[in-house]
Write a protein that holds these residues in place. Structure first.
Motif, PDB file in Angstrom:
ATOM      1  N   UNK A   5       7.683 -36.057  34.356  1.00 40.87           N
ATOM      2  CA  UNK A   5       7.396 -37.488  33.226  1.00 40.87           C
ATOM      3  C   UNK A   5       8.727 -36.582  32.355  1.00 40.87           C
ATOM      4  N   UNK A   6       8.992 -37.583  31.155  1.00 45.71           N
ATOM      5  CA  UNK A   6      10.334 -37.549  30.500  1.00 45.71           C
ATOM      6  C   UNK A   6      10.722 -37.535  29.381  1.00 45.71           C
ATOM      7  N   UNK A   7      11.834 -36.945  28.613  1.00 41.22           N
ATOM      8  CA  UNK A   7      11.827 -36.232  27.333  1.00 41.22           C
ATOM      9  C   UNK A   7      12.561 -37.392  26.614  1.00 41.22           C
ATOM     10  N   UNK A   8      12.913 -38.380  27.581  1.00 42.48           N
ATOM     11  CA  UNK A   8      13.399 -40.183  27.005  1.00 42.48           C
ATOM     12  C   UNK A   8      12.432 -40.374  25.487  1.00 42.48           C
ATOM     13  N   UNK A   9      12.692 -40.621  23.895  1.00 41.63           N
ATOM     14  CA  UNK A   9      11.903 -41.221  23.477  1.00 41.63           C
ATOM     15  C   UNK A   9      12.954 -42.270  22.616  1.00 41.63           C
ATOM     16  N   UNK A  10      12.190 -43.204  21.889  1.00 42.72           N
ATOM     17  CA  UNK A  10      12.900 -44.028  21.716  1.00 42.72           C
ATOM     18  C   UNK A  10      12.625 -44.327  20.120  1.00 42.72           C
ATOM     19  N   UNK A  11      13.395 -44.268  18.640  1.00 42.99           N
ATOM     20  CA  UNK A  11      12.317 -44.137  17.621  1.00 42.99           C
ATOM     21  C   UNK A  11      11.487 -45.846  16.934  1.00 42.99           C
ATOM     22  N   UNK A  12      11.165 -46.023  16.381  1.00 40.25           N
ATOM     23  CA  UNK A  12       9.860 -47.098  16.006  1.00 40.25           C
ATOM     24  C   UNK A  12      11.382 -48.228  16.225  1.00 40.25           C
ATOM     25  N   UNK A  14      14.387 -48.678  16.828  1.00 39.73           N
ATOM     26  CA  UNK A  14      14.694 -48.915  18.442  1.00 39.73           C
ATOM     27  C   UNK A  14      14.192 -49.917  18.847  1.00 39.73           C
ATOM     28  N   UNK A  15      12.859 -49.317  19.459  1.00 39.54           N
ATOM     29  CA  UNK A  15      11.453 -50.507  19.940  1.00 39.54           C
ATOM     30  C   UNK A  15      11.971 -51.234  19.259  1.00 39.54           C
ATOM     31  N   UNK A  16      11.738 -51.638  17.808  1.00 38.30           N
ATOM     32  CA  UNK A  16      11.824 -53.084  17.448  1.00 38.30           C
ATOM     33  C   UNK A  16      12.987 -53.635  18.291  1.00 38.30           C
ATOM     34  N   UNK A  17      14.034 -53.725  18.339  1.00 37.44           N
ATOM     35  CA  UNK A  17      15.319 -53.769  18.149  1.00 37.44           C
ATOM     36  C   UNK A  17      15.420 -54.198  19.682  1.00 37.44           C
ATOM     37  N   UNK A  18      14.872 -53.196  21.149  1.00 41.34           N
ATOM     38  CA  UNK A  18      15.104 -53.910  22.147  1.00 41.34           C
ATOM     39  C   UNK A  18      13.941 -55.224  22.343  1.00 41.34           C
ATOM     40  N   UNK A  37      14.156 -49.470  30.036  1.00 37.73           N
ATOM     41  CA  UNK A  37      14.421 -48.784  28.780  1.00 37.73           C
ATOM     42  C   UNK A  37      13.162 -48.637  27.925  1.00 37.73           C
ATOM     43  N   UNK A  38      12.567 -50.305  27.228  1.00 37.11           N
ATOM     44  CA  UNK A  38      11.459 -49.968  26.805  1.00 37.11           C
ATOM     45  C   UNK A  38       9.529 -48.894  27.666  1.00 37.11           C
ATOM     46  N   UNK A  39       9.914 -49.416  28.104  1.00 32.43           N
ATOM     47  CA  UNK A  39       8.707 -48.367  29.266  1.00 32.43           C
ATOM     48  C   UNK A  39       9.595 -46.910  29.062  1.00 32.43           C
ATOM     49  N   UNK A  40      10.412 -46.304  29.688  1.00 31.12           N
ATOM     50  CA  UNK A  40      10.770 -45.252  29.965  1.00 31.12           C
ATOM     51  C   UNK A  40      10.934 -45.065  28.188  1.00 31.12           C
ATOM     52  N   UNK A  41      11.105 -44.972  27.794  1.00 28.93           N
ATOM     53  CA  UNK A  41      11.179 -44.617  26.017  1.00 28.93           C
ATOM     54  C   UNK A  41       9.566 -44.243  25.290  1.00 28.93           C
ATOM     55  N   UNK A  42       8.808 -45.098  26.479  1.00 31.24           N
ATOM     56  CA  UNK A  42       7.031 -44.720  25.448  1.00 31.24           C
ATOM     57  C   UNK A  42       6.394 -44.562  27.184  1.00 31.24           C
ATOM     58  N   UNK A  43       7.492 -42.887  27.444  1.00 32.79           N
ATOM     59  CA  UNK A  43       7.009 -42.363  27.898  1.00 32.79           C
ATOM     60  C   UNK A  43       6.820 -42.582  30.047  1.00 32.79           C
ATOM     61  N   UNK A  60      16.731 -48.146  37.820  1.00 29.50           N
ATOM     62  CA  UNK A  60      15.744 -47.633  36.853  1.00 29.50           C
ATOM     63  C   UNK A  60      15.976 -47.021  36.338  1.00 29.50           C
ATOM     64  N   UNK A  61      16.880 -45.799  37.145  1.00 29.82           N
ATOM     65  CA  UNK A  61      18.352 -44.408  36.350  1.00 29.82           C
ATOM     66  C   UNK A  61      19.124 -44.838  35.886  1.00 29.82           C
ATOM     67  N   UNK A  62      19.516 -46.304  36.477  1.00 34.07           N
ATOM     68  CA  UNK A  62      21.316 -46.942  36.184  1.00 34.07           C
ATOM     69  C   UNK A  62      21.094 -47.353  34.757  1.00 34.07           C
ATOM     70  N   UNK A  63      19.751 -47.601  34.534  1.00 30.39           N
ATOM     71  CA  UNK A  63      19.475 -48.130  33.033  1.00 30.39           C
ATOM     72  C   UNK A  63      19.497 -47.306  32.884  1.00 30.39           C
ATOM     73  N   UNK A  64      18.968 -46.865  32.617  1.00 22.68           N
ATOM     74  CA  UNK A  64      19.110 -45.866  31.647  1.00 22.68           C
ATOM     75  C   UNK A  64      20.031 -45.187  31.294  1.00 22.68           C
ATOM     76  N   UNK A  65      20.602 -44.760  32.109  1.00 23.74           N
ATOM     77  CA  UNK A  65      21.866 -43.936  31.863  1.00 23.74           C
ATOM     78  C   UNK A  65      22.392 -44.883  31.047  1.00 23.74           C
TER      79      UNK A  65
END
Length: 67
Positions: A5-12, A14-18, A37-43, A60-65
């Motif tokens: 699992x990842x520790x990356x989260x997105x604020x609501x 940020x999700x709306x903007x994405x 990014x949206x999927x990673x940010x939602x777990x 996928x990891x490169x996109x996150x970076x």
């Protein structure tokens, strides 16, 4: 490990903007990056996202970076 699992989260906001950016994306590649990014940010894990979007974990990891 891509299966953990990842520790990356997105604020609501940020999700709306994405999600808005995703709808407005003209190129499939840009839309896929936003989806990752949206999927990673939602777990989702990189492995899950890669399977869903038919991409390798490293992409996928490169996109996150870059985000």
């Amino acid at each position: 490990n891509a299966n953990t699992t990842n520790e990356f989260t997105l604020a609501s906001a940020e999700l709306k903007s994405l999600r808005l950016s995703h709808r407005e994306a003209k190129r499939k590649r840009d839309a896929d990056r936003i989806k990752a990014i949206v999927l990673f940010g939602t777990g989702w894990t990189a492995a899950q996202i890669g399977e869903a979007l038919l991409m390798d974990d490293d992409t996928i990891k490169r996109y996150l970076t870059r985000y």
